[in-house]
Design a protein around this motif. Structure first.
Motif, mmCIF file in Angstrom:
data_model
loop_
_atom_site.group_PDB
_atom_site.id
_atom_site.type_symbol
_atom_site.label_atom_id
_atom_site.label_comp_id
_atom_site.label_asym_id
_atom_site.label_seq_id
_atom_site.Cartn_x
_atom_site.Cartn_y
_atom_site.Cartn_z
ATOM 1 N N MET A 49 0.779 -1.183 -0.110
ATOM 2 C CA MET A 49 0.008 0.129 0.109
ATOM 3 C C MET A 49 0.770 1.159 0.025
ATOM 4 N N GLY A 50 2.224 0.993 0.294
ATOM 5 C CA GLY A 50 3.046 2.124 0.235
ATOM 6 C C GLY A 50 3.116 3.404 1.144
ATOM 7 N N LEU A 51 1.821 4.074 1.175
ATOM 8 C CA LEU A 51 1.650 5.336 1.913
ATOM 9 C C LEU A 51 1.444 5.101 3.531
ATOM 10 N N LEU A 52 1.538 3.690 3.971
ATOM 11 C CA LEU A 52 1.295 3.529 5.360
ATOM 12 C C LEU A 52 2.464 3.614 6.326
ATOM 13 N N ALA A 53 3.587 3.760 5.759
ATOM 14 C CA ALA A 53 4.664 4.039 6.725
ATOM 15 C C ALA A 53 4.819 5.492 7.063
ATOM 16 N N ASP A 54 5.034 5.759 8.386
ATOM 17 C CA ASP A 54 5.248 6.992 9.064
ATOM 18 C C ASP A 54 6.416 7.688 8.497
ATOM 19 N N PRO A 55 6.219 8.720 8.042
ATOM 20 C CA PRO A 55 7.377 9.587 7.443
ATOM 21 C C PRO A 55 8.484 10.037 8.435
ATOM 22 N N SER A 74 -5.652 6.397 -2.969
ATOM 23 C CA SER A 74 -4.442 5.738 -2.494
ATOM 24 C C SER A 74 -3.868 5.096 -3.682
ATOM 25 N N PRO A 75 -2.638 4.838 -3.702
ATOM 26 C CA PRO A 75 -2.058 4.082 -4.760
ATOM 27 C C PRO A 75 -2.357 2.534 -4.832
ATOM 28 N N TYR A 76 -2.663 1.807 -3.609
ATOM 29 C CA TYR A 76 -3.348 0.597 -3.563
ATOM 30 C C TYR A 76 -4.591 0.574 -4.140
ATOM 31 N N ALA A 77 -5.625 1.633 -4.078
ATOM 32 C CA ALA A 77 -6.676 1.538 -4.572
ATOM 33 C C ALA A 77 -6.768 1.814 -6.004
ATOM 34 N N ILE A 78 -5.868 2.476 -6.675
ATOM 35 C CA ILE A 78 -5.775 2.604 -8.165
ATOM 36 C C ILE A 78 -5.438 1.379 -8.601
ATOM 37 N N ILE A 134 -8.524 7.412 7.795
ATOM 38 C CA ILE A 134 -9.695 6.838 7.468
ATOM 39 C C ILE A 134 -10.502 7.566 6.467
ATOM 40 N N GLN A 135 -10.184 8.862 6.461
ATOM 41 C CA GLN A 135 -11.088 9.843 5.476
ATOM 42 C C GLN A 135 -10.653 9.440 4.069
ATOM 43 N N ARG A 136 -9.131 9.142 3.957
ATOM 44 C CA ARG A 136 -8.696 8.587 2.543
ATOM 45 C C ARG A 136 -9.171 7.151 2.346
ATOM 46 N N VAL A 137 -9.270 6.498 3.298
ATOM 47 C CA VAL A 137 -9.690 5.098 3.080
ATOM 48 C C VAL A 137 -11.160 5.095 2.578
ATOM 49 N N SER A 138 -12.011 5.899 3.117
ATOM 50 C CA SER A 138 -13.471 6.250 2.755
ATOM 51 C C SER A 138 -13.369 6.706 1.198
ATOM 52 N N ALA A 142 -15.266 4.335 -1.653
ATOM 53 C CA ALA A 142 -16.338 5.247 -2.439
ATOM 54 C C ALA A 142 -15.797 4.808 -4.141
ATOM 55 N N ALA A 143 -14.596 4.815 -4.392
ATOM 56 C CA ALA A 143 -14.217 4.484 -5.836
ATOM 57 C C ALA A 143 -14.481 3.015 -6.113
ATOM 58 N N LEU A 144 -14.213 1.957 -5.032
ATOM 59 C CA LEU A 144 -14.646 0.562 -5.385
ATOM 60 C C LEU A 144 -16.084 0.565 -5.446
ATOM 61 N N GLU A 145 -16.947 1.316 -4.703
ATOM 62 C CA GLU A 145 -18.623 1.181 -4.827
ATOM 63 C C GLU A 145 -19.115 1.691 -6.236
ATOM 64 N N ARG A 146 -18.429 2.842 -6.547
ATOM 65 C CA ARG A 146 -18.918 3.105 -7.822
ATOM 66 C C ARG A 146 -18.740 2.229 -8.999
ATOM 67 N N PHE A 147 -17.250 1.345 -8.765
ATOM 68 C CA PHE A 147 -16.922 0.451 -9.647
ATOM 69 C C PHE A 147 -17.904 -0.692 -9.697
ATOM 70 N N ALA A 148 -18.282 -0.918 -8.484
ATOM 71 C CA ALA A 148 -19.162 -2.253 -8.143
ATOM 72 C C ALA A 148 -20.400 -1.987 -8.830
ATOM 73 N N VAL A 149 -21.156 -0.736 -8.870
ATOM 74 C CA VAL A 149 -22.256 -0.427 -9.381
ATOM 75 C C VAL A 149 -22.267 -0.456 -10.927
ATOM 76 N N GLU A 150 -21.063 0.007 -11.312
ATOM 77 C CA GLU A 150 -21.030 -0.007 -12.828
ATOM 78 C C GLU A 150 -20.892 -1.320 -13.539
ATOM 79 N N MET A 151 -20.555 -2.354 -12.710
ATOM 80 C CA MET A 151 -20.641 -3.698 -13.030
ATOM 81 C C MET A 151 -21.892 -4.441 -13.382
ATOM 82 N N HIS A 152 -22.903 -3.516 -12.995
ATOM 83 C CA HIS A 152 -24.090 -4.391 -12.855
ATOM 84 C C HIS A 152 -24.531 -5.730 -12.556
ATOM 85 N N VAL A 153 -23.826 -6.066 -11.220
ATOM 86 C CA VAL A 153 -23.996 -7.322 -10.751
ATOM 87 C C VAL A 153 -24.645 -7.042 -9.485
#
Length: 250
Positions: A49-55, A74-78, A134-138, A142-153
């Protein structure tokens, strides 16, 4: 009756090999699901996930941004969305509809489980996070949810209910709303499910408050208050009443 009639019209050879063909199909389906699950899980591991290390500390698994993060994925979500689009897109082109529906739900269920394990499980994944994380996780969910809706499953977006509901509770303006049944049924409809409650309890242990950005108060809930509310909620939904006690550092 229809199946029996169809079988009676088949020759003995077709009737003999049909069970073998079904077994091959089932085996291939399981292999596809296993392959997708392995890839999706690897993309969500904190090592990827890359960005989870404390700088400052350089410690993997500590995600404590000191200010709001940019409203981007986040990079992992992309990477995860790219994989899902390619994999499920190809599956939609070649699989029978029933197999595609089953595969899609199985893969999204794996994604949801991986997110919960890495973000909220007390035994793995992240060690600490704050509400900016967690705001970033949200946004990622949301991006995954939009993808799920687009799949029409049918029901595909519901597979993400656990990470969605836990994130929603954590970043809610009034977390104590989960203690009011009439409100939580509207705002957090899946929060009483055992898997969601377990994830929420795990999240509380990892939570750290970011009280200020510079001199500006963030308004983020203290860990002690969050613990008190979630414990009271757990007692309430288990039928033990509505009380609860807090503890821990803010």
């Amino acid at each position: 009756a229809a199946a029996a009639a169809a079988a009676s019209r088949e020759g003995p050879l077709v009737a003999a090999i049909r069970p073998a063909l079904r077994a091959v199909s089932d085996s291939a389906e399981r292999a596809l699901i296993g392959l997708a699950a392995l890839r999706a899980t690897s993309l969500v591991k904190i090592e990827s996930m890359g960005l989870l290390a404390d700088p400052k500390k350089g410690e993997l698994g500590v995600w404590l941004p000191e200010a709001p993060l940019s409203p981007t994925l986040s990079p992992y979500a992309i990477a995860l969305l790219d994989f899902l689009r390619q994999f499920l897109g190809a599956a939609a082109d070649v699989l029978p509809r029933s197999s595609f529906l089953y595969l899609s739900r199985s893969v999204m269920k794996t994604v949801s489980r991986a997110l919960v394990n890495q973000l909220f499980s007390p035994d793995q994944g992240l060690k600490q996070f704050n509400l900016f994380a967690i705001q970033r996780v949200s946004l990622d969910i949301a991006a995954l949810e939009r993808f799920a809706v687009e799949m029409h499953v049918p029901g595909l977006v519901n597979e993400l209910a656990v990470p969605r509901q836990v994130s929603d509770v954590l970043i809610a303006e009034k977390v104590e709303d989960i203690l009011i049944p009439e409100i939580r049924r509207v705002k957090f409809p899946a929060i009483e499910q055992p898997a969601t409650l377990a994830a929420l309890l795990g999240a509380v242990g990892k939570y750290r408050q970011c009280a200020k950005v510079g001199r500006q108060a963030t308004g983020h809930i203290s860990k002690k208050s969050l613990q008190s509310i979630v414990r009271a909620f757990a007692v309430q939904v288990s039928g033990g009443g509505s009380g609860g006690s807090g503890g821990g550092a803010g």
